[in-house]
Motif scaffolding. Structure first.
Motif, PDB file in Angstrom:
ATOM      1  N   GLY A   1      -5.551   3.765 -10.586  1.00  0.00           N
ATOM      2  CA  GLY A   1      -6.689   4.481 -11.117  1.00  0.00           C
ATOM      3  C   GLY A   1      -6.482   5.960 -10.992  1.00  0.00           C
ATOM      4  N   PRO A   2      -7.525   6.740 -11.257  1.00  0.00           N
ATOM      5  CA  PRO A   2      -7.377   8.177 -11.203  1.00  0.00           C
ATOM      6  C   PRO A   2      -7.516   8.751  -9.808  1.00  0.00           C
ATOM      7  CG  PRO A   2      -9.578   7.612 -11.933  1.00  0.00           C
ATOM      8  CD  PRO A   2      -8.846   6.326 -11.747  1.00  0.00           C
ATOM      9  N   GLU A   3      -7.406   7.903  -8.760  1.00  0.00           N
ATOM     10  CA  GLU A   3      -7.522   8.407  -7.407  1.00  0.00           C
ATOM     11  C   GLU A   3      -6.278   8.056  -6.613  1.00  0.00           C
ATOM     12  OE1 GLU A   3     -12.331   8.275  -6.771  1.00  0.00           O
ATOM     13  OE2 GLU A   3     -11.075   6.849  -5.716  1.00  0.00           O
ATOM     14  N   LEU A   4      -5.888   8.953  -5.699  1.00  0.00           N
ATOM     15  CA  LEU A   4      -4.736   8.721  -4.841  1.00  0.00           C
ATOM     16  C   LEU A   4      -5.145   8.882  -3.405  1.00  0.00           C
ATOM     17  CD1 LEU A   4      -1.925  10.736  -6.614  1.00  0.00           C
ATOM     18  CD2 LEU A   4      -2.122   8.274  -6.505  1.00  0.00           C
ATOM     19  N   ARG A   5      -4.483   8.115  -2.531  1.00  0.00           N
ATOM     20  CA  ARG A   5      -4.710   8.264  -1.102  1.00  0.00           C
ATOM     21  C   ARG A   5      -3.558   9.041  -0.516  1.00  0.00           C
ATOM     22  NH1 ARG A   5      -8.670   5.250   0.894  1.00  0.00           N
ATOM     23  NH2 ARG A   5      -7.827   5.179   3.005  1.00  0.00           N
ATOM     24  N   GLY A   6      -3.876  10.084   0.241  1.00  0.00           N
ATOM     25  CA  GLY A   6      -2.838  10.900   0.853  1.00  0.00           C
ATOM     26  C   GLY A   6      -2.913  10.784   2.351  1.00  0.00           C
ATOM     27  N   GLY A   7      -1.748  10.619   2.982  1.00  0.00           N
ATOM     28  CA  GLY A   7      -1.712  10.475   4.434  1.00  0.00           C
ATOM     29  C   GLY A   7      -1.399  11.776   5.108  1.00  0.00           C
TER      30      GLY A   7
ATOM     31  N   ARG B   1       0.863  -1.190   0.000  1.00  0.00           N
ATOM     32  CA  ARG B   1       0.000   0.000   0.000  1.00  0.00           C
ATOM     33  C   ARG B   1       0.893   1.232   0.000  1.00  0.00           C
ATOM     34  NH1 ARG B   1      -4.932  -0.510   2.799  1.00  0.00           N
ATOM     35  NH2 ARG B   1      -5.090   1.764   2.670  1.00  0.00           N
ATOM     36  N   ALA B   2       0.554   2.206  -0.820  1.00  0.00           N
ATOM     37  CA  ALA B   2       1.311   3.451  -0.886  1.00  0.00           C
ATOM     38  C   ALA B   2       0.416   4.606  -0.463  1.00  0.00           C
ATOM     39  CB  ALA B   2       1.844   3.693  -2.295  1.00  0.00           C
ATOM     40  N   VAL B   3       0.936   5.474   0.406  1.00  0.00           N
ATOM     41  CA  VAL B   3       0.215   6.669   0.852  1.00  0.00           C
ATOM     42  C   VAL B   3       1.091   7.871   0.535  1.00  0.00           C
ATOM     43  CG1 VAL B   3      -0.836   7.859   2.795  1.00  0.00           C
ATOM     44  CG2 VAL B   3      -0.938   5.367   2.668  1.00  0.00           C
ATOM     45  N   TRP B   4       0.571   8.776  -0.276  1.00  0.00           N
ATOM     46  CA  TRP B   4       1.345   9.908  -0.787  1.00  0.00           C
ATOM     47  C   TRP B   4       1.186  11.114   0.112  1.00  0.00           C
ATOM     48  CZ3 TRP B   4      -0.496  13.477  -5.248  1.00  0.00           C
ATOM     49  CH2 TRP B   4       0.546  14.331  -5.649  1.00  0.00           C
TER      50      TRP B   4
ATOM     51  N   GLY C   1       6.624  15.583  -0.355  1.00  0.00           N
ATOM     52  CA  GLY C   1       7.292  15.027  -1.528  1.00  0.00           C
ATOM     53  C   GLY C   1       7.718  13.578  -1.423  1.00  0.00           C
ATOM     54  N   PHE C   2       6.942  12.735  -0.756  1.00  0.00           N
ATOM     55  CA  PHE C   2       7.264  11.317  -0.717  1.00  0.00           C
ATOM     56  C   PHE C   2       5.996  10.496  -0.525  1.00  0.00           C
ATOM     57  CE2 PHE C   2       7.959  12.665   3.785  1.00  0.00           C
ATOM     58  CZ  PHE C   2       6.978  11.905   4.393  1.00  0.00           C
ATOM     59  N   SER C   3       6.110   9.205  -0.828  1.00  0.00           N
ATOM     60  CA  SER C   3       5.064   8.233  -0.503  1.00  0.00           C
ATOM     61  C   SER C   3       5.634   7.241   0.493  1.00  0.00           C
ATOM     62  CB  SER C   3       4.593   7.486  -1.750  1.00  0.00           C
ATOM     63  OG  SER C   3       3.748   8.287  -2.557  1.00  0.00           O
ATOM     64  N   THR C   4       4.813   6.851   1.456  1.00  0.00           N
ATOM     65  CA  THR C   4       5.177   5.791   2.382  1.00  0.00           C
ATOM     66  C   THR C   4       4.565   4.496   1.854  1.00  0.00           C
ATOM     67  OG1 THR C   4       5.197   7.323   4.252  1.00  0.00           O
ATOM     68  CG2 THR C   4       5.078   4.983   4.762  1.00  0.00           C
ATOM     69  N   VAL C   5       5.413   3.508   1.630  1.00  0.00           N
ATOM     70  CA  VAL C   5       4.961   2.224   1.098  1.00  0.00           C
ATOM     71  C   VAL C   5       4.996   1.205   2.226  1.00  0.00           C
ATOM     72  CG1 VAL C   5       5.306   0.448  -0.657  1.00  0.00           C
ATOM     73  CG2 VAL C   5       5.883   2.835  -1.159  1.00  0.00           C
ATOM     74  N   VAL C   6       3.879   0.529   2.441  1.00  0.00           N
ATOM     75  CA  VAL C   6       3.737  -0.455   3.516  1.00  0.00           C
ATOM     76  C   VAL C   6       3.615  -1.838   2.893  1.00  0.00           C
ATOM     77  CG1 VAL C   6       2.378  -1.174   5.513  1.00  0.00           C
ATOM     78  CG2 VAL C   6       2.549   1.268   4.926  1.00  0.00           C
ATOM     79  N   GLY C   7       4.391  -2.788   3.401  1.00  0.00           N
ATOM     80  CA  GLY C   7       4.331  -4.144   2.875  1.00  0.00           C
ATOM     81  C   GLY C   7       5.369  -5.026   3.534  1.00  0.00           C
ATOM     82  N   PHE C   8       5.422  -6.277   3.116  1.00  0.00           N
ATOM     83  CA  PHE C   8       6.449  -7.181   3.612  1.00  0.00           C
ATOM     84  C   PHE C   8       7.776  -6.864   2.921  1.00  0.00           C
ATOM     85  CE2 PHE C   8       2.626  -9.328   4.917  1.00  0.00           C
ATOM     86  CZ  PHE C   8       2.984  -9.913   6.134  1.00  0.00           C
ATOM     87  N   GLU C   9       8.862  -7.209   3.588  1.00  0.00           N
ATOM     88  CA  GLU C   9      10.167  -6.713   3.181  1.00  0.00           C
ATOM     89  C   GLU C   9      10.528  -7.020   1.731  1.00  0.00           C
ATOM     90  OE1 GLU C   9      13.383  -4.435   3.479  1.00  0.00           O
ATOM     91  OE2 GLU C   9      11.781  -4.632   4.947  1.00  0.00           O
ATOM     92  N   ALA C  10      10.337  -8.273   1.310  1.00  0.00           N
ATOM     93  CA  ALA C  10      10.684  -8.624  -0.069  1.00  0.00           C
ATOM     94  C   ALA C  10       9.880  -7.803  -1.068  1.00  0.00           C
ATOM     95  CB  ALA C  10      10.453 -10.116  -0.297  1.00  0.00           C
TER      96      ALA C  10
END
Length: 398
Positions: free
Chosen positions: A388-394, A236-239, A244-253
């Motif tokens: 898609g044409p939508e972004l999630r911002g944190g 999951r990416a939250v912009w 000026g960055f996105s935080t990406v959440v996931g398993f390490e690999a």
């Protein structure tokens, strides 16, 4: 009498405008004995940044964005000095430190100019907001998010890196397409292998997070591209557009795969855009900004569906095989789809804990048909793509 550094800081750091910076710089320039204390206080500001969730690459990226390259070098010098005091550093920090720009020489071109630049940097560091941490600060005991192991990358990632490097370097679109597609397939299979191994061994591994810069210009299209790469690799990416960055959440690999693929696709897309734009200019066209924006938006969105399709295909093949390396169905090995569903849920839960408040932004449509057409074609050649044409911002903690 109040120390010179305190006088300079009172004038420059806690007020707005250039007048305060000039006053502080004049005080420091007139007293060379303040140099050591000035640098020491800068290290303190950097240390506070770590406590607020920032990492070396984050600090340098923001300084370069808000100030200039010289200030980024000044920040790099402070970061290098401050982090040298720790015996061990958090994961991902070593590669960030290796990529820092060179620090400029002190008191050049003259003491006044140097002091003014330093105070401008300190003013920015002092006002850094608290953001969601993606790991502990240096010197702290690990807690919260899972930390990756501190060792060299797996052989599979080395192979993927080599494939993407070849895709970026080749001048033949068909070769780049084949190389990039193969890299994504390896990423998807590597992720599946990791998931099944964790299930078989009853691993306690939990999702982690990393930050990836999303730089101007055309940052919206770049954020869409990163979101697409993240989604296709079970992250999951939250912009955060303000920082000026996105935080990406996931398993390490999967985090490693996202970082590698996003960087490569951005390089490939930029090269394709430059080539297409040159053709447009040769035909007498001058509206390059709208062409570029539409190109990258189309590139990102087209790649989204293709990436998702590639991942779905590899997953279906692995499920039909009973899981890669997991043994045939009915052998007691964990079934793939429930394992992946559980990991997806863990990633979603972690992202929602980190970012309990997010907003969804409707992105403006592209306005240049030629740019959109060329961008779509470039995405087809790369076989990768946007969501898609939508972004999630944190909303980071302020």
């Amino acid at each position: 009498m109040e120390p010179v550094t305190d006088q300079a800081f009172a004038a420059a750091l806690y007020s707005d405008g250039d007048a305060g910076l000039d006053t502080g710089a004049s005080l420091l320039a007139a007293d060379p004995t303040a140099d050591a204390e000035l640098f020491r206080r800068g290290e303190e500001f950097v240390r506070r940044a770590w406590e607020r969730g920032w990492q070396p690459a984050d600090v340098v990226r923001l300084v370069r964005r808000e100030l200039d390259e010289n200030a980024a070098g000044l920040a790099a010098g402070l970061i290098g000095s401050e982090t040298a005091r720790y015996e061990r550093l958090p994961p991902r920090w070593r590669s960030q430190l290796d990529a820092l720009p060179d620090a400029p020489p002190r008191n050049r071109p003259d003491r006044f100019s140097y002091a003014g630049a330093v105070l401008g940097l300190y003013r920015l560091l002092l006002r850094l907001p608290a953001i969601e941490p993606v790991g502990p600060p240096p010197g702290a005991a690990p807690h919260g998010l899972r930390l990756p192991p501190a060792h060299d990358e797996p052989r599979m990632l080395t192979r993927i890196r080599a494939l993407l490097a070849k895709a970026e370097a080749t001048g033949f679109p068909e070769e780049a397409e084949a190389l990039t597609t193969k890299a994504q397939e390896l990423m998807a299979r590597h992720s599946i292998d990791e998931a099944l191994l964790a299930a078989r061994t009853h691993s306690k591994a939990a999702p982690g997070a990393c930050r990836i810069g999303v730089d101007a210009p055309y940052e919206t299209a770049k954020a869409i591209l990163l979101d697409a790469v993240a989604a296709a690799n079970r992250c999951r990416a939250v912009w955060n557009s303000d920082l000026g960055f996105s935080t990406v959440v996931g398993f390490e690999a999967d985090l490693d795969a996202v970082e590698l693929l996003y960087t490569s696709l951005l390089v490939q897309g930029t090269a394709a855009m430059t080539k297409a734009e040159a053709g447009q200019r040769a035909g007498g066209r001058k509206r390059t900004k709208t062409f570029r924006q539409s190109f990258l938006m189309a590139y990102a969105q087209r790649l989204g569906s293709r990436l998702a399709a590639d991942t779905a295909r590899v997953t279906a093949e692995a499920e039909a095989e009973g899981g890669t390396g997991a043994g045939p169905a009915g052998s007691g090995a964990p079934r793939l789809l429930p394992v992946l569903a559980a990991r997806d849920m863990a990633v979603t839960d972690t992202a929602e804990r980190m970012f309990p408040e997010t907003t969804t932004t409707r992105v403006r449509g592209a306005t240049d048909l030629d740019g959109w057409t060329h961008g779509t074609a470039a995405a087809d050649r790369a076989r990768m793509g946007g969501s898609g044409p939508e972004l999630r911002g944190g909303r980071g903690r302020r």
